[in-house]
Design a protein around this motif. Structure first.
Motif, PDB file in Angstrom:
ATOM      1  N   ILE A 110       1.055  -1.145   0.039  1.00  0.00           N
ATOM      2  CA  ILE A 110      -0.120   0.065  -0.177  1.00  0.00           C
ATOM      3  C   ILE A 110       0.898   1.157   0.090  1.00  0.00           C
ATOM      4  N   ALA A 111       0.553   2.021  -0.805  1.00  0.00           N
ATOM      5  CA  ALA A 111       1.438   3.329  -1.031  1.00  0.00           C
ATOM      6  C   ALA A 111       1.267   4.163   0.273  1.00  0.00           C
ATOM      7  N   GLY A 112       2.529   4.777   0.565  1.00  0.00           N
ATOM      8  CA  GLY A 112       2.533   5.507   1.860  1.00  0.00           C
ATOM      9  C   GLY A 112       1.243   6.434   2.272  1.00  0.00           C
ATOM     10  N   GLN A 113       1.159   7.291   1.096  1.00  0.00           N
ATOM     11  CA  GLN A 113       0.237   8.435   1.213  1.00  0.00           C
ATOM     12  C   GLN A 113      -1.152   7.622   1.150  1.00  0.00           C
ATOM     13  N   ARG A 114      -1.521   6.742   0.453  1.00  0.00           N
ATOM     14  CA  ARG A 114      -2.748   5.957   0.603  1.00  0.00           C
ATOM     15  C   ARG A 114      -3.157   5.432   2.075  1.00  0.00           C
ATOM     16  N   PHE A 115      -1.995   4.844   2.741  1.00  0.00           N
ATOM     17  CA  PHE A 115      -2.065   4.324   3.960  1.00  0.00           C
ATOM     18  C   PHE A 115      -2.465   5.231   4.895  1.00  0.00           C
ATOM     19  N   GLN A 116      -1.794   6.918   4.935  1.00  0.00           N
ATOM     20  CA  GLN A 116      -2.037   7.915   5.789  1.00  0.00           C
ATOM     21  C   GLN A 116      -3.729   8.381   5.470  1.00  0.00           C
ATOM     22  N   GLU A 117      -4.129   8.245   4.416  1.00  0.00           N
ATOM     23  CA  GLU A 117      -5.296   8.560   4.289  1.00  0.00           C
ATOM     24  C   GLU A 117      -6.253   7.521   4.964  1.00  0.00           C
ATOM     25  N   LEU A 119      -5.654   5.663   7.425  1.00  0.00           N
ATOM     26  CA  LEU A 119      -5.491   6.120   8.899  1.00  0.00           C
ATOM     27  C   LEU A 119      -6.627   7.280   9.290  1.00  0.00           C
ATOM     28  N   GLY A 120      -6.724   8.326   8.426  1.00  0.00           N
ATOM     29  CA  GLY A 120      -7.468   9.462   8.762  1.00  0.00           C
ATOM     30  C   GLY A 120      -9.025   9.406   8.467  1.00  0.00           C
ATOM     31  N   ARG A 121      -9.205   8.339   7.563  1.00  0.00           N
ATOM     32  CA  ARG A 121     -10.794   8.132   7.068  1.00  0.00           C
ATOM     33  C   ARG A 121     -11.327   6.870   7.980  1.00  0.00           C
ATOM     34  N   HIS A 122     -10.482   5.861   8.410  1.00  0.00           N
ATOM     35  CA  HIS A 122     -10.895   4.835   9.133  1.00  0.00           C
ATOM     36  C   HIS A 122     -10.435   4.643  10.587  1.00  0.00           C
ATOM     37  N   PRO A 123     -10.996   5.258  11.568  1.00  0.00           N
ATOM     38  CA  PRO A 123     -10.559   5.040  12.941  1.00  0.00           C
ATOM     39  C   PRO A 123     -10.163   3.597  13.380  1.00  0.00           C
ATOM     40  N   ALA A 124     -10.939   2.572  12.734  1.00  0.00           N
ATOM     41  CA  ALA A 124     -10.588   1.256  13.189  1.00  0.00           C
ATOM     42  C   ALA A 124      -9.261   0.624  12.509  1.00  0.00           C
ATOM     43  N   VAL A 125      -8.748   1.300  11.406  1.00  0.00           N
ATOM     44  CA  VAL A 125      -7.334   1.056  10.988  1.00  0.00           C
ATOM     45  C   VAL A 125      -6.342   1.790  11.936  1.00  0.00           C
ATOM     46  N   ALA A 126      -6.734   3.049  12.310  1.00  0.00           N
ATOM     47  CA  ALA A 126      -5.835   3.606  13.215  1.00  0.00           C
ATOM     48  C   ALA A 126      -5.635   3.036  14.549  1.00  0.00           C
ATOM     49  N   ALA A 127      -6.929   2.487  15.094  1.00  0.00           N
ATOM     50  CA  ALA A 127      -6.721   2.044  16.535  1.00  0.00           C
ATOM     51  C   ALA A 127      -5.937   0.607  16.287  1.00  0.00           C
ATOM     52  N   ALA A 128      -6.174  -0.145  15.107  1.00  0.00           N
ATOM     53  CA  ALA A 128      -5.285  -1.435  14.965  1.00  0.00           C
ATOM     54  C   ALA A 128      -4.036  -1.157  14.939  1.00  0.00           C
TER      55      ALA A 128
END
Length: 238
Positions: A110-117, A119-128
């Protein structure tokens, strides 16, 4: 090792992918491209720039740190459900270690910028991500204490208990550590030499605590292995 099975694939519950709800996991896995890595191939290289991340769908890789004089030290293992490259993605620094496939790895890059997006749009991804990074820090602290003190046989026994907890599967008449590791790899993990690991494994086999075959260890008697792990300065703890 508890697993969550979805759509024919299973993820260890404590892994990054295993912590995600199904919808968020599918969004993440559809955000990158599939790639295979043959044994010996590098997923990321220490000191190199890059913020892409790799979600492991299958396979196994070792995390290796290279010292200034060129010595390699294994610092961790990555398997199904784990994420690779998240540290550089979070702080923008160079890769802190090299990750090498020890069996064929299938991953989603996954491209780095896409992964950052994500994290911002999906709280569950950031929490994991936060939970898995905290788990890695907790594990590293525990291993630093367990694997740097005591005789080699005790340190090796503690390592095998740890690996069996995380990567153990029923097999070979016990709990098979489903990670291919050479005696050199084991020596690196416990901070000793190959001959010392050879002698410790020989003694653990003699006690019936483990059995071995090429690059694999099976825990046959957890009680005996726990006794070996409790040895300090030639005597059992307590």
């Amino acid at each position: 090792m508890a697993e969550r099975r979805v759509g024919g694939l299973s993820w260890p519950v404590g892994s990054f992918l295993g912590r995600l709800p199904e919808h968020d996991r599918q969004v993440l896995l559809c955000s990158g491209g599939m790639r295979e890595y043959d044994p010996g191939a590098c997923l990321v290289l220490q000191g190199q720039p890059g913020i892409d991340v790799i979600a492991l769908l299958s396979g196994c890789a070792k995390v290796v740190g290279v010292t200034a004089d060129g010595d390699e030290t294994i610092v961790d293992i990555r398997t199904t459900g784990d994420l690779v490259g998240e540290m550089a993605n979070m702080d923008g620094g160079v890769r802190s270690s090299t990750v090498v496939a020890v069996r064929r790895v299938l991953g989603v890059v996954i491209a780095g910028q896409r992964f950052q997006e994500l994290l911002g749009r999906h709280p569950a991804v950031a929490a994991a991500l936060s939970a898995t990074m905290a788990k890695k820090l907790r594990t590293a602290t525990r291993l630093h204490v367990d694997l740097l003190h005591g005789p080699v046989i005790a340190r090796l026994a503690r390592l095998l208990i740890h690996l069996a907890e995380l990567h153990g599967l029923p097999g070979d008449g016990g709990r098979l550590i489903d990670v291919p590791l050479s005696q050199r790899d084991l020596a690196s993990l416990v901070g000793t030499t190959e001959p010392s690991v050879y002698r410790a494994l020989t003694e653990l086999r003699r006690r019936g605590a483990v059995s071995t075959r090429r690059r694999f260890v099976c825990v046959r008697d957890p009680g005996s292995l726990a006794l070996a792990a409790a040895i300090t300065d030639g005597r059992a703890r307590g």
